[in-house]
Structure formats: structure tokens, C-alpha cells
Design a protein around this motif. Structure first.
Motif, PDB file in Angstrom:
ATOM      1  N   PRO A   1       0.774  -1.070  -0.044  1.00  0.00           N
ATOM      2  CA  PRO A   1      -0.094   0.089  -0.041  1.00  0.00           C
ATOM      3  C   PRO A   1       0.820   1.236   0.037  1.00  0.00           C
ATOM      4  N   LEU A   2       0.790   1.816  -1.080  1.00  0.00           N
ATOM      5  CA  LEU A   2       1.597   3.365  -1.188  1.00  0.00           C
ATOM      6  C   LEU A   2       0.445   4.418  -1.310  1.00  0.00           C
ATOM      7  N   VAL A   3      -0.823   4.286  -1.730  1.00  0.00           N
ATOM      8  CA  VAL A   3      -1.651   5.250  -2.047  1.00  0.00           C
ATOM      9  C   VAL A   3      -2.437   5.755  -0.809  1.00  0.00           C
ATOM     10  N   ALA A   4      -2.661   7.067  -0.670  1.00  0.00           N
ATOM     11  CA  ALA A   4      -3.369   7.510   0.202  1.00  0.00           C
ATOM     12  C   ALA A   4      -5.045   7.432  -0.141  1.00  0.00           C
ATOM     13  N   ALA A   5      -5.380   6.393  -0.169  1.00  0.00           N
ATOM     14  CA  ALA A   5      -6.803   6.137  -0.885  1.00  0.00           C
ATOM     15  C   ALA A   5      -7.830   6.377   0.257  1.00  0.00           C
ATOM     16  N   ALA A   6      -9.006   6.840  -0.183  1.00  0.00           N
ATOM     17  CA  ALA A   6      -9.306   7.122  -1.477  1.00  0.00           C
ATOM     18  C   ALA A   6      -8.731   8.493  -2.098  1.00  0.00           C
ATOM     19  N   THR A   7      -8.538   8.734  -3.013  1.00  0.00           N
ATOM     20  CA  THR A   7      -8.318  10.277  -3.445  1.00  0.00           C
ATOM     21  C   THR A   7      -9.363  10.780  -3.766  1.00  0.00           C
ATOM     22  N   PRO A   8      -9.615  12.216  -3.532  1.00  0.00           N
ATOM     23  CA  PRO A   8     -10.935  12.691  -3.513  1.00  0.00           C
ATOM     24  C   PRO A   8     -11.236  12.897  -4.835  1.00  0.00           C
ATOM     25  N   LEU A   9     -12.712  12.854  -4.864  1.00  0.00           N
ATOM     26  CA  LEU A   9     -13.722  12.846  -6.280  1.00  0.00           C
ATOM     27  C   LEU A   9     -14.303  14.424  -5.967  1.00  0.00           C
ATOM     28  N   GLN A  10     -13.950  15.419  -6.595  1.00  0.00           N
ATOM     29  CA  GLN A  10     -14.382  16.680  -6.275  1.00  0.00           C
ATOM     30  C   GLN A  10     -15.155  17.568  -7.456  1.00  0.00           C
ATOM     31  N   PRO A  11     -16.218  18.130  -7.234  1.00  0.00           N
ATOM     32  CA  PRO A  11     -16.871  18.922  -8.352  1.00  0.00           C
ATOM     33  C   PRO A  11     -15.861  20.029  -8.581  1.00  0.00           C
ATOM     34  N   ALA A  12     -16.059  20.560  -9.958  1.00  0.00           N
ATOM     35  CA  ALA A  12     -15.332  21.787 -10.483  1.00  0.00           C
ATOM     36  C   ALA A  12     -16.204  22.780 -10.774  1.00  0.00           C
ATOM     37  N   PRO A  13     -17.020  23.391 -10.034  1.00  0.00           N
ATOM     38  CA  PRO A  13     -18.183  24.248 -10.433  1.00  0.00           C
ATOM     39  C   PRO A  13     -18.003  25.538 -11.154  1.00  0.00           C
ATOM     40  N   ARG A  14     -16.824  26.160 -10.972  1.00  0.00           N
ATOM     41  CA  ARG A  14     -16.334  27.376 -11.929  1.00  0.00           C
ATOM     42  C   ARG A  14     -16.041  26.818 -13.141  1.00  0.00           C
ATOM     43  N   LEU A  15     -15.211  26.049 -13.253  1.00  0.00           N
ATOM     44  CA  LEU A  15     -14.475  25.316 -14.551  1.00  0.00           C
ATOM     45  C   LEU A  15     -15.795  25.037 -15.250  1.00  0.00           C
ATOM     46  N   SER A  16     -16.648  24.138 -14.739  1.00  0.00           N
ATOM     47  CA  SER A  16     -17.941  23.902 -15.497  1.00  0.00           C
ATOM     48  C   SER A  16     -18.659  24.928 -15.964  1.00  0.00           C
ATOM     49  N   ALA A  17     -18.681  25.960 -15.306  1.00  0.00           N
ATOM     50  CA  ALA A  17     -19.812  27.091 -15.508  1.00  0.00           C
ATOM     51  C   ALA A  17     -18.845  27.710 -17.036  1.00  0.00           C
ATOM     52  N   GLU A  18     -17.501  27.787 -16.840  1.00  0.00           N
ATOM     53  CA  GLU A  18     -16.810  28.616 -18.041  1.00  0.00           C
ATOM     54  C   GLU A  18     -16.872  27.438 -19.296  1.00  0.00           C
TER      55      GLU A  18
ATOM     56  N   LYS B   1       1.185   7.205 -11.304  1.00  0.00           N
ATOM     57  CA  LYS B   1       2.116   6.145 -11.212  1.00  0.00           C
ATOM     58  C   LYS B   1       2.201   5.317 -10.081  1.00  0.00           C
ATOM     59  N   VAL B   2       1.688   6.337  -8.885  1.00  0.00           N
ATOM     60  CA  VAL B   2       1.808   5.517  -7.732  1.00  0.00           C
ATOM     61  C   VAL B   2       1.067   4.130  -7.498  1.00  0.00           C
ATOM     62  N   ARG B   3      -0.089   4.323  -8.339  1.00  0.00           N
ATOM     63  CA  ARG B   3      -1.102   3.023  -8.165  1.00  0.00           C
ATOM     64  C   ARG B   3      -0.425   1.955  -8.903  1.00  0.00           C
ATOM     65  N   GLY B   4       0.073   1.840 -10.106  1.00  0.00           N
ATOM     66  CA  GLY B   4       0.537   0.751 -10.525  1.00  0.00           C
ATOM     67  C   GLY B   4       2.032   0.310  -9.590  1.00  0.00           C
ATOM     68  N   LEU B   5       2.512   1.139  -9.048  1.00  0.00           N
ATOM     69  CA  LEU B   5       3.731   0.571  -8.262  1.00  0.00           C
ATOM     70  C   LEU B   5       3.542   0.083  -6.946  1.00  0.00           C
ATOM     71  N   GLU B   6       2.025   0.287  -6.649  1.00  0.00           N
ATOM     72  CA  GLU B   6       1.832  -0.744  -5.437  1.00  0.00           C
ATOM     73  C   GLU B   6       1.834  -2.310  -6.009  1.00  0.00           C
TER      74      GLU B   6
END
Ligand SMILES: Cc1ncc(COP(=O)(O)O)c(C=O)c1O
Length: 324
Positions: free
Chosen positions: A11-28, A49-54
Motif C-alpha cells: 500500500p502506497l496510495v493515500a486512498a481514496a483520493t478525492p472526487l471533487q466537483p469543479a463548479p467554476r470550470l464547469s460554468a466556464e 504512477k503510484v497506483r501501479g507501483l503498489e
């Protein structure tokens, strides 16, 4: 995927990595975008690349190896992270780079900082690294070492298993948020990341199509590599997909070439920094985002979509002439 849990894995990954909305980019850009933050995987400055390295390091330790040999260009995110993962597991890292020694900036600076044994092939062709890895591996074996050899990019079925696992992580997050994206966008180089996501999405019958944007190879070559690595990962993991589907890779965003920034990429990366406060790297994420922005503005994407932020922060500081 019965073998996903039984394969040796560190285990190397600080899982779960965030899933985040991007509202300002979406509006653009007029399409709802969410970010899967694999720039925050937690080893070094993070990155895909960290995921495969595990799995690769799990295999190396399982085989009793005492050093790791890989390579690429001197600004490679892959090579630096492979060396860092090797250090974390007590293996000595050896890196073979094409070309000749350059001023240490970005990833080369970090690779040397962490004490990797760095060698240059003296040849400009990227393929010279492959022979260099084999040669160094043979020398180390002859000297009584037990080297673990990994090809450029870590693009093997075992390396791709990292993104099959990530697909499960994403599926749980989508369920928790009630999000059903139509597409998952990412930058594609050596093709292992897209292959893992394709294999994972086929296995999980995910709602999205995986859309890769090539940043180095011709599109046809990417499609063939992604398909072959996805099949390899599926068979390694004990799964034969009944529905192969097709592999989507977009071209046209290479700019001046692999390992170099592009005007469209820089503009897209600036847009993301200025709307969402996230830095995309100039040679992978920025170019993939340029493709997404164009597609959104052309009205050819139905949201929501997820964009994989794949890291590569060190190359932000490597200057315009870095080579990956
Ligand atoms: C930051 C970043 N994003 C995306 C990629 C592409 O991943 P892959 O080589 O698995 O196609 C890489 C590859 O090195 C990378 O460093």
C-alpha cells in the motif's frame, strides 16, 4: 477480479483520493466536470504512477529482489516515483535515461535527491532506454544483485492493475455521490493508466466511456496498446470481459511534441488554476484538459464528466525543455 485482492501489493496510495466537483470550470466550459484527484496519491508529490507501483513493488518484494531498474527521460514522473517507491520498500533504485546529462531540475533533481543511481544512454532515441535497462539488469545480476526490471512508464498488465483497483474506488465514490458520468477523461502516454481504467470499467459495467488524449504516440498505436494491456490486466486478474467495447483515444493535442508544453495546454491549465485552484502538469494533464475544453465548447460532450488529475507537479518547475 478474483486475483485483485490476492496479488502481492504494497500500500502506497493515500486512498481514496478525492472526487471533487469543479463548479467554476464547469460554468466556464458549459459541461459539468468533476476531478478525480490522483495528484494527491500521497507518495512524493503524488501522481497516477503510484497506483501501479503498489503492485509492481509487491511483485518485486515477493520475488526477493533487492534493487529496481527502470528508465525513461530525465524529467519522467514515472522514473522518479518508481525510485521513490523503491526507496520506501528498501530497494536500491537504478534509473536509465535517454540522452545526456542535463541541468538537474524538476524530476531529475528529485531523482538525484533521493539517491537513485542515474545513468544516461547518450542516445536521443527513447528506445535506447529499453536496451539500457536490460544491460544494467544483466550487469547487476552478474554482480550478485537481484534486480527487478520494469519497462518505461510501468506499462505492463501488472502495472495496469493499479487502475483496475482505482476503478473500484471511483465506483464507490460515484455510488456515494449519486453521480453517473458519461465520460472519464485522462492523458495517455505509455497507456497503462487508460488500460487499467478500461479493464476496470468493463469489469464493473461503469456508466462512463474512458476517453484518453494521446500526449506522445500516434492514436492507432495507443488504441492497440491500451487494448492489449487491458486484456493482459483482465486475464492476470482472472476476468474475461464479455463486452470488449472499443477504446477511445483522441489525437491532435501533442503541440510541439512529447515532453513539451503547448499553447492550448497552457491555456487550459491556466483556466483550471484560475477557476479551481489546481495545477495541471504542462505535458500530460494540461493537454488532456485542452481536449476536454475544446470538446465541451464544441458541444460534443454531455456532462457530467470526470477528469483524472494525474499529477506530474515536478515538471511545473523543469522549464520548457524538459524531456520525459
Ligand atoms: C502526470 C502524468 N499523467 C499521465 C501520464 C500518462 O500515464 P500512462 O503513461 O500510464 O499513459 C503520465 C505518464 O508518465 C504522467 O506522468
Amino acid at each position: 477480479m478474483k486475483h485483485l485482492v490476492s496479488l502481492p501489493r504494497i500500500p502506497l496510495v493515500a486512498a481514496a483520493t478525492p472526487l471533487q466537483p469543479a463548479p467554476r470550470l464547469s460554468a466556464e466550459i458549459g459541461v459539468e466536470v468533476w476531478f478525480k484527484r490522483d495528484d494527491l496519491t500521497g507518495l512524493g508529490l503524488g501522481g497516477n504512477k503510484v497506483r501501479g507501483l503498489e503492485y509492481l513493488l509487491g511483485d518485486a518484494l515477493d520475488q526477493g529482489c533487492d534493487c529496481l531498474v527502470t528508465g525513461a527521460g530525465s524529467q519522467s514522473n514515472w522514473a522518479m516515483l518508481a525510485a521513490l517507491a523503491a526507496r520506501r520498500c528498501g530497494l536500491t533504485p537504478y534509473l536509465v535515461f535517454y540522452g545526456s546529462r542535463t541541468r538537474p531540475t524538476g524530476n531529475l533533481l528529485l531523482s538525484e535527491f533521493l539517491g537513485a543511481d542515474v545513468r544516461f544512454t547518450g542516445e536521443l532515441e527513447r528506445a535506447s532506454v529499453d536496451a539500457g535497462i536490460d544491460k544494467l539488469g544483466a550487469e547487476l545480476s552478474a554482480a550478485g544483485r537481484r534486480p527487478y526490471l520494469v519497462p518505461r512508464g510501468g506499462a505492463t498488465p501488472l502495472g495496469a492493475a493499479g487502475y483496475v483497483r482505482a476503478s473500484m474506488e471511483l465506483a464507490e465514490q460515484l455510488m456515494a455521490t449519486g453521480l453517473a458520468p458519461s465520460q472519464l477523461w485522462l492523458a495517455t502516454g505509455s497507456c497503462g493508466t487508460q488500460a487499467g481504467l478500461v479493464a476496470g470499467s468493463r469489469w464493473l459495467h461503469s456508466p462512463y466511456d474512458v476517453v484518453g488524449v494521446s500526449v506522445s504516440r500516434p492514436v492507432d498505436e495507443c488504441v492497440t496498446r491500451v487494448e492489449s494491456l487491458a486484456r493482459g490486466a483482465s486475464s492476470l486478474l482472472g476476468f474475461s470481459p464479455d463486452d470488449d467495447g472499443c477504446v477511445t483515444v483522441l489525437g491532435g493535442y501533442l503541440g510541439q511534441g512529447y515532453g513539451r508544453g503547448s499553447l492550448a495546454g497552457d491555456a487550459a491549465a491556466q483556466l483550471v488554476a484560475r477557476t479551481e485552484g489546481i495545477f495541471l502538469d504542462p505535458v500530460f494533464g494540461a493537454k488532456a484538459m485542452a481536449a476536454l475544453v475544446d470538446a465541451a465548447r464544441a458541444g460534443s460532450v454531455d456532462g457530467p464528466v470526470v477528469f483524472l488529475v494525474s499529477g506530474g507537479a515536478p515538471t511545473l518547475f523543469a522549464g520548457p525543455k524538459g524531456s520525459l
